[in-house]
Design a protein around this motif. Structure first.
Motif, PDB file in Angstrom:
ATOM      1  N   ARG A  10       0.742  -1.027   0.016  1.00 29.22           N
ATOM      2  CA  ARG A  10       0.077   0.068   0.038  1.00 29.22           C
ATOM      3  C   ARG A  10       0.873   1.326   0.082  1.00 29.22           C
ATOM      4  NH1 ARG A  10      -2.275   0.609   6.330  1.00 29.22           N
ATOM      5  NH2 ARG A  10      -0.392  -0.356   7.247  1.00 29.22           N
ATOM      6  N   VAL A  11       0.470   2.274  -0.389  1.00 27.45           N
ATOM      7  CA  VAL A  11       0.807   3.628  -0.147  1.00 27.45           C
ATOM      8  C   VAL A  11       0.454   4.091   0.858  1.00 27.45           C
ATOM      9  CG1 VAL A  11       0.699   5.982  -1.153  1.00 27.45           C
ATOM     10  CG2 VAL A  11       0.844   3.931  -2.868  1.00 27.45           C
ATOM     11  N   ARG A  12       1.368   4.852   1.754  1.00 26.95           N
ATOM     12  CA  ARG A  12       1.262   5.159   3.138  1.00 26.95           C
ATOM     13  C   ARG A  12       0.849   6.892   2.845  1.00 26.95           C
ATOM     14  NH1 ARG A  12      -0.491   2.370   6.986  1.00 26.95           N
ATOM     15  NH2 ARG A  12       0.745   3.404   8.659  1.00 26.95           N
ATOM     16  N   GLY A  13      -0.018   7.105   3.904  1.00 28.53           N
ATOM     17  CA  GLY A  13      -0.490   8.608   4.100  1.00 28.53           C
ATOM     18  C   GLY A  13      -1.809   9.020   3.023  1.00 28.53           C
ATOM     19  N   GLY A  21      -7.825  14.140  -3.041  1.00 35.19           N
ATOM     20  CA  GLY A  21      -8.813  13.874  -3.722  1.00 35.19           C
ATOM     21  C   GLY A  21      -9.135  12.346  -3.900  1.00 35.19           C
ATOM     22  N   ALA A  22      -8.996  11.671  -2.889  1.00 35.73           N
ATOM     23  CA  ALA A  22      -8.951   9.987  -2.847  1.00 35.73           C
ATOM     24  C   ALA A  22     -10.277   9.646  -1.976  1.00 35.73           C
ATOM     25  CB  ALA A  22      -7.818   9.456  -2.690  1.00 35.73           C
ATOM     26  N   PRO A  23     -11.389  10.059  -2.121  1.00 40.91           N
ATOM     27  CA  PRO A  23     -12.569   9.712  -1.097  1.00 40.91           C
ATOM     28  C   PRO A  23     -12.661   8.161  -1.128  1.00 40.91           C
ATOM     29  CG  PRO A  23     -13.532  10.204  -3.227  1.00 40.91           C
ATOM     30  CD  PRO A  23     -12.087  10.294  -3.535  1.00 40.91           C
ATOM     31  N   ALA A  24     -13.244   7.629  -0.029  1.00 41.69           N
ATOM     32  CA  ALA A  24     -13.555   6.223   0.365  1.00 41.69           C
ATOM     33  C   ALA A  24     -14.680   5.888  -0.633  1.00 41.69           C
ATOM     34  CB  ALA A  24     -13.997   6.294   1.803  1.00 41.69           C
ATOM     35  N   PRO A  25     -14.550   4.613  -0.962  1.00 39.54           N
ATOM     36  CA  PRO A  25     -15.778   3.974  -2.097  1.00 39.54           C
ATOM     37  C   PRO A  25     -16.761   3.832  -0.998  1.00 39.54           C
ATOM     38  CG  PRO A  25     -13.783   2.757  -2.069  1.00 39.54           C
ATOM     39  CD  PRO A  25     -13.402   3.616  -1.044  1.00 39.54           C
ATOM     40  N   SER A  26     -18.093   3.664  -1.495  1.00 41.70           N
ATOM     41  CA  SER A  26     -19.241   3.795  -0.888  1.00 41.70           C
ATOM     42  C   SER A  26     -19.951   2.204  -0.806  1.00 41.70           C
ATOM     43  CB  SER A  26     -20.438   4.362  -1.885  1.00 41.70           C
ATOM     44  OG  SER A  26     -20.713   3.916  -3.012  1.00 41.70           O
ATOM     45  N   PRO A  48     -11.418 -13.435   1.355  1.00 41.36           N
ATOM     46  CA  PRO A  48      -9.666 -13.844   1.204  1.00 41.36           C
ATOM     47  C   PRO A  48      -9.296 -13.707   2.564  1.00 41.36           C
ATOM     48  CG  PRO A  48     -10.321 -11.399   0.511  1.00 41.36           C
ATOM     49  CD  PRO A  48     -11.617 -12.173   0.830  1.00 41.36           C
ATOM     50  N   ARG A  49      -7.960 -14.064   2.488  1.00 43.00           N
ATOM     51  CA  ARG A  49      -7.358 -14.032   3.962  1.00 43.00           C
ATOM     52  C   ARG A  49      -6.922 -12.801   4.196  1.00 43.00           C
ATOM     53  NH1 ARG A  49      -4.876 -18.032   7.383  1.00 43.00           N
ATOM     54  NH2 ARG A  49      -3.375 -17.236   8.629  1.00 43.00           N
ATOM     55  N   VAL A  50      -6.262 -12.201   3.249  1.00 42.18           N
ATOM     56  CA  VAL A  50      -5.884 -10.661   3.320  1.00 42.18           C
ATOM     57  C   VAL A  50      -6.382  -9.793   2.337  1.00 42.18           C
ATOM     58  CG1 VAL A  50      -3.563  -9.388   3.510  1.00 42.18           C
ATOM     59  CG2 VAL A  50      -3.806 -11.625   4.573  1.00 42.18           C
ATOM     60  N   GLN A  51      -6.724  -8.540   2.782  1.00 41.62           N
ATOM     61  CA  GLN A  51      -7.186  -7.540   1.696  1.00 41.62           C
ATOM     62  C   GLN A  51      -7.032  -6.307   2.191  1.00 41.62           C
ATOM     63  OE1 GLN A  51     -11.538  -7.382   0.804  1.00 41.62           O
ATOM     64  NE2 GLN A  51     -12.034  -8.643   2.450  1.00 41.62           N
ATOM     65  N   GLY A  52      -7.207  -5.216   1.803  1.00 40.46           N
ATOM     66  CA  GLY A  52      -7.202  -3.954   2.099  1.00 40.46           C
ATOM     67  C   GLY A  52      -8.686  -3.157   2.049  1.00 40.46           C
ATOM     68  N   ALA A  53      -8.817  -2.056   2.823  1.00 40.39           N
ATOM     69  CA  ALA A  53      -9.986  -1.380   2.799  1.00 40.39           C
ATOM     70  C   ALA A  53      -9.716   0.211   3.200  1.00 40.39           C
ATOM     71  CB  ALA A  53     -11.012  -1.845   3.883  1.00 40.39           C
ATOM     72  N   SER A 107      -6.779  -1.501   6.868  1.00 36.99           N
ATOM     73  CA  SER A 107      -7.273  -0.317   6.509  1.00 36.99           C
ATOM     74  C   SER A 107      -6.224   0.789   6.106  1.00 36.99           C
ATOM     75  CB  SER A 107      -8.218   0.459   7.467  1.00 36.99           C
ATOM     76  OG  SER A 107      -7.268   0.703   8.767  1.00 36.99           O
ATOM     77  N   ASN A 108      -6.421   1.687   5.371  1.00 32.36           N
ATOM     78  CA  ASN A 108      -5.428   2.427   4.686  1.00 32.36           C
ATOM     79  C   ASN A 108      -6.168   3.790   4.321  1.00 32.36           C
ATOM     80  OD1 ASN A 108      -2.701   2.748   3.867  1.00 32.36           O
ATOM     81  ND2 ASN A 108      -3.496   2.793   1.623  1.00 32.36           N
ATOM     82  N   ALA A 109      -5.207   5.032   4.459  1.00 31.59           N
ATOM     83  CA  ALA A 109      -6.025   6.367   4.100  1.00 31.59           C
ATOM     84  C   ALA A 109      -5.937   6.656   2.725  1.00 31.59           C
ATOM     85  CB  ALA A 109      -4.927   7.221   4.878  1.00 31.59           C
ATOM     86  N   ASN A 110      -5.790   5.753   1.701  1.00 26.50           N
ATOM     87  CA  ASN A 110      -6.115   5.998   0.277  1.00 26.50           C
ATOM     88  C   ASN A 110      -6.370   4.712  -0.302  1.00 26.50           C
ATOM     89  OD1 ASN A 110      -3.432   4.841  -0.901  1.00 26.50           O
ATOM     90  ND2 ASN A 110      -2.769   6.273   0.603  1.00 26.50           N
ATOM     91  N   PRO A 111      -6.984   4.609  -1.351  1.00 27.34           N
ATOM     92  CA  PRO A 111      -7.335   3.571  -2.030  1.00 27.34           C
ATOM     93  C   PRO A 111      -6.024   2.695  -2.884  1.00 27.34           C
ATOM     94  CG  PRO A 111      -7.973   5.362  -3.492  1.00 27.34           C
ATOM     95  CD  PRO A 111      -7.220   5.758  -2.310  1.00 27.34           C
TER      96      PRO A 111
END
Length: 271
Positions: free
Chosen positions: A111-114, A118-123, A137-142, A207-211
């Protein structure tokens, strides 16, 4: 005199008939004066909202791609405990916390940190299914602000216990084939999932601050697309071996390559 009175009476009656006819014509004309057209005209404005559509990431042109490898001999996979639950038939026989094939490491969240402007969260939520007594899955991001939907596709009872570090986040029971349950993703944390009924079941939502994130497959490869040009810190996270980071400069005209390598010694360093 009688003729004059009769004339006035007839004139009044004609006036009343004329007035009544006018009112009827006005009543008949009323529906066209309030047509449904204005509602149809407002429809395009409503469509602009796209309330039910996922919010997309900013349309940058930058790409970060690479692979995650494993150096040395991976630790042997432990056997999973036996289960007498018929719903668990067909599940894997080995622990899948470390999956290495041809020197490539799977289930690494890159993931890209920080924050990225202009990157809002998906709905729409991310989904964790419970199938054959395994989290998939066993591992995923959000993304922070997104939710996770827990689905039970098994014909048996499960519970989903969420942990952030050692702190309990939630614990929900899910009967067989029950409706999905949504829970918020904790802010910029690793959410660990466990089932107390089937204790080998484990999964992670990072969880991450960007997509801009991806999970490596069996080939260890990942691609992060749509990044605006700039300098970023890219992190590779693994449940057993911890994290690795790299500084990357992203340009619009050429993909940025970055690779990560883990080893068995990283597991002891994480502890």
């Amino acid at each position: 005199m009688k003729l004059r009175t009769l004339g006035l009476t007839m004139l009044g009656a004609a006036g009343l008939l004329s007035l009544s006819a006018c009112k009827k014509e006005e009543a008949a004309a009323a529906p066209p004066s309030t047509p449904e057209a204005p509602s149809a005209a407002r429809a395009p404005e409503a469509e602009k909202v796209h309330a039910a559509s996922p919010i997309q990431a900013p349309a940058g042109k930058g790409v970060v791609k690479g692979t995650v490898s494993f150096t040395g001999t991976p630790p042997p996979a432990e056997d999973l405990p036996a289960s007498s639950d018929p719903a668990c038939e067909g599940r894997g026989a080995k622990d899948e916390s470390v999956l290495v094939k041809d020197g490539k490491l799977a289930n690494v969240l890159v993931r890209v940190r920080g924050a990225v402007a202009g990157a809002p969260a998906p709905s729409t939520p991310v989904v964790v299914d419970q199938s054959k007594c395994t989290y998939v899955p066993r591992v995923q991001g959000a993304m922070v602000g997104q939710s996770v939907a827990f689905k039970n596709s098994d014909g048996t009872l499960h519970n989903v216990r969420g942990l952030v570090g050692t702190k309990a986040a939630f614990n929900v029971a899910q009967p067989p084939m029950a409706a999905s349950v949504n829970k918020p993703v904790p802010s910029d944390e690793v959410l660990k999932l466990k089932c107390d009924i089937h204790p080998w079941m484990t999964a992670y939502v990072v969880s991450n601050a960007n997509p801009y994130f991806a999970t490596t497959g069996a080939d260890g490869a990942f691609t992060l697309e749509g990044l605006p040009a700039g300098k970023y810190t890219v992190e590779a996270w693994h449940e057993t071996f911890g994290t690795k980071t790299a500084e990357v400069t992203v340009k619009d005209d050429a993909p940025a390559d970055v690779s990560f390598a883990f080893a068995a010694t990283d597991a002891s360093a994480k502890k």
